[in-house]
Design a protein around this motif. Sequence first.
Motif, PDB file in Angstrom:
ATOM      1  N   MET A   1       0.838  -1.178   0.000  1.00 32.36           N
ATOM      2  CA  MET A   1       0.000   0.000   0.000  1.00 32.36           C
ATOM      3  C   MET A   1       0.881   1.239   0.000  1.00 32.36           C
ATOM      4  O   MET A   1       1.969   1.234   0.548  1.00 32.36           O
ATOM      5  N   LYS A   2       0.335   2.285  -0.570  1.00 31.81           N
ATOM      6  CA  LYS A   2       1.050   3.553  -0.605  1.00 31.81           C
ATOM      7  C   LYS A   2       0.130   4.663  -0.120  1.00 31.81           C
ATOM      8  O   LYS A   2      -1.006   4.783  -0.573  1.00 31.81           O
ATOM      9  N   PHE A   3       0.645   5.465   0.813  1.00 28.24           N
ATOM     10  CA  PHE A   3      -0.086   6.596   1.349  1.00 28.24           C
ATOM     11  C   PHE A   3       0.706   7.867   1.095  1.00 28.24           C
ATOM     12  O   PHE A   3       1.929   7.870   1.203  1.00 28.24           O
ATOM     13  N   SER A  41       2.144  17.926  -6.888  1.00 32.77           N
ATOM     14  CA  SER A  41       2.777  16.627  -7.146  1.00 32.77           C
ATOM     15  C   SER A  41       1.838  15.483  -6.812  1.00 32.77           C
ATOM     16  O   SER A  41       1.804  14.475  -7.509  1.00 32.77           O
ATOM     17  N   ALA A  42       1.063  15.638  -5.741  1.00 28.53           N
ATOM     18  CA  ALA A  42       0.130  14.590  -5.327  1.00 28.53           C
ATOM     19  C   ALA A  42      -0.905  14.318  -6.408  1.00 28.53           C
ATOM     20  O   ALA A  42      -1.312  13.168  -6.617  1.00 28.53           O
ATOM     21  N   LYS A  43      -1.317  15.353  -7.113  1.00 31.45           N
ATOM     22  CA  LYS A  43      -2.315  15.182  -8.178  1.00 31.45           C
ATOM     23  C   LYS A  43      -1.800  14.305  -9.312  1.00 31.45           C
ATOM     24  O   LYS A  43      -2.582  13.687 -10.017  1.00 31.45           O
ATOM     25  N   ALA A  44      -0.486  14.257  -9.466  1.00 29.78           N
ATOM     26  CA  ALA A  44       0.109  13.464 -10.544  1.00 29.78           C
ATOM     27  C   ALA A  44       0.630  12.110 -10.067  1.00 29.78           C
ATOM     28  O   ALA A  44       1.127  11.321 -10.863  1.00 29.78           O
ATOM     29  N   GLU A  45       0.502  11.848  -8.787  1.00 31.87           N
ATOM     30  CA  GLU A  45       1.047  10.612  -8.228  1.00 31.87           C
ATOM     31  C   GLU A  45      -0.075   9.702  -7.739  1.00 31.87           C
ATOM     32  O   GLU A  45      -1.033  10.166  -7.126  1.00 31.87           O
ATOM     33  N   ASP A  46       0.062   8.421  -8.002  1.00 34.15           N
ATOM     34  CA  ASP A  46      -0.946   7.455  -7.583  1.00 34.15           C
ATOM     35  C   ASP A  46      -0.637   6.939  -6.184  1.00 34.15           C
ATOM     36  O   ASP A  46       0.521   6.688  -5.850  1.00 34.15           O
ATOM     37  N   ALA A  47      -1.672   6.808  -5.382  1.00 34.32           N
ATOM     38  CA  ALA A  47      -1.542   6.265  -4.032  1.00 34.32           C
ATOM     39  C   ALA A  47      -2.831   5.524  -3.694  1.00 34.32           C
ATOM     40  O   ALA A  47      -3.853   5.697  -4.361  1.00 34.32           O
ATOM     41  N   ASP A  48      -2.781   4.709  -2.659  1.00 40.19           N
ATOM     42  CA  ASP A  48      -3.996   4.025  -2.213  1.00 40.19           C
ATOM     43  C   ASP A  48      -4.905   4.974  -1.446  1.00 40.19           C
ATOM     44  O   ASP A  48      -6.124   4.801  -1.433  1.00 40.19           O
ATOM     45  N   ALA A  49      -4.307   5.969  -0.778  1.00 35.46           N
ATOM     46  CA  ALA A  49      -5.078   6.980  -0.065  1.00 35.46           C
ATOM     47  C   ALA A  49      -4.204   8.210   0.134  1.00 35.46           C
ATOM     48  O   ALA A  49      -2.982   8.111   0.229  1.00 35.46           O
ATOM     49  N   TYR A  50      -4.874   9.348   0.183  1.00 37.29           N
ATOM     50  CA  TYR A  50      -4.214  10.628   0.389  1.00 37.29           C
ATOM     51  C   TYR A  50      -4.695  11.204   1.713  1.00 37.29           C
ATOM     52  O   TYR A  50      -5.898  11.251   1.963  1.00 37.29           O
ATOM     53  N   PHE A  51      -3.780  11.641   2.546  1.00 37.53           N
ATOM     54  CA  PHE A  51      -4.109  12.259   3.828  1.00 37.53           C
ATOM     55  C   PHE A  51      -3.732  13.727   3.729  1.00 37.53           C
ATOM     56  O   PHE A  51      -2.599  14.065   3.354  1.00 37.53           O
ATOM     57  N   SER A  63      -8.949  15.388  -8.587  1.00 39.28           N
ATOM     58  CA  SER A  63      -7.937  14.826  -9.483  1.00 39.28           C
ATOM     59  C   SER A  63      -7.691  13.332  -9.270  1.00 39.28           C
ATOM     60  O   SER A  63      -6.805  12.770  -9.891  1.00 39.28           O
ATOM     61  N   THR A  64      -8.469  12.695  -8.398  1.00 36.63           N
ATOM     62  CA  THR A  64      -8.270  11.269  -8.145  1.00 36.63           C
ATOM     63  C   THR A  64      -9.593  10.604  -7.800  1.00 36.63           C
ATOM     64  O   THR A  64     -10.520  11.262  -7.327  1.00 36.63           O
ATOM     65  N   ASN A  65      -9.650   9.302  -8.024  1.00 35.34           N
ATOM     66  CA  ASN A  65     -10.820   8.541  -7.589  1.00 35.34           C
ATOM     67  C   ASN A  65     -10.496   7.717  -6.345  1.00 35.34           C
ATOM     68  O   ASN A  65     -11.300   6.914  -5.904  1.00 35.34           O
ATOM     69  N   LYS A  66      -9.315   7.927  -5.789  1.00 36.95           N
ATOM     70  CA  LYS A  66      -8.895   7.234  -4.570  1.00 36.95           C
ATOM     71  C   LYS A  66      -9.335   8.040  -3.346  1.00 36.95           C
ATOM     72  O   LYS A  66      -9.602   9.237  -3.443  1.00 36.95           O
ATOM     73  N   PRO A  67      -9.402   7.404  -2.182  1.00 40.55           N
ATOM     74  CA  PRO A  67      -9.837   8.114  -0.975  1.00 40.55           C
ATOM     75  C   PRO A  67      -8.905   9.268  -0.597  1.00 40.55           C
ATOM     76  O   PRO A  67      -7.680   9.130  -0.641  1.00 40.55           O
ATOM     77  N   VAL A  68      -9.515  10.394  -0.266  1.00 35.81           N
ATOM     78  CA  VAL A  68      -8.799  11.551   0.256  1.00 35.81           C
ATOM     79  C   VAL A  68      -9.333  11.772   1.663  1.00 35.81           C
ATOM     80  O   VAL A  68     -10.525  12.016   1.848  1.00 35.81           O
TER      81      VAL A  68
END
Length: 96
Positions: A1-3, A41-51, A63-68
């Motif tokens: 996983m990546k956060f 940078s976060a908008k261009a980087e894929d992660a499992d979740a953004y905090f 900019s993402t369909n992942k959980p923020v």
Amino acid sequence: MKFLAVCGFGVGSSMVLKMTLDKVIKELGIESETENTDIASAKAEDADAYFTSAELKPDLESSTNKPVIAIKRYMDASEVKQALVTFLQAREGSER
């Protein structure tokens, strides 16, 4: 996983949030990668979740369909832990 821990410039509050996330991740025994970064940078980087903060959440969500996940107190391990556990439970439920 990546956060990703995200703030406006990627050096101050995101670093504090990353350190709290790392502490909680270790406590929970989760294998993951955690990075801190700025919002652009976060908008261009894929992660499992953004905090991030509640202020940056809408911009990042666009900019993402992942959980923020919005965190109010970056140094509050109990708040970060609850948010992470909630994310993990929702993720586990969606994988069934």
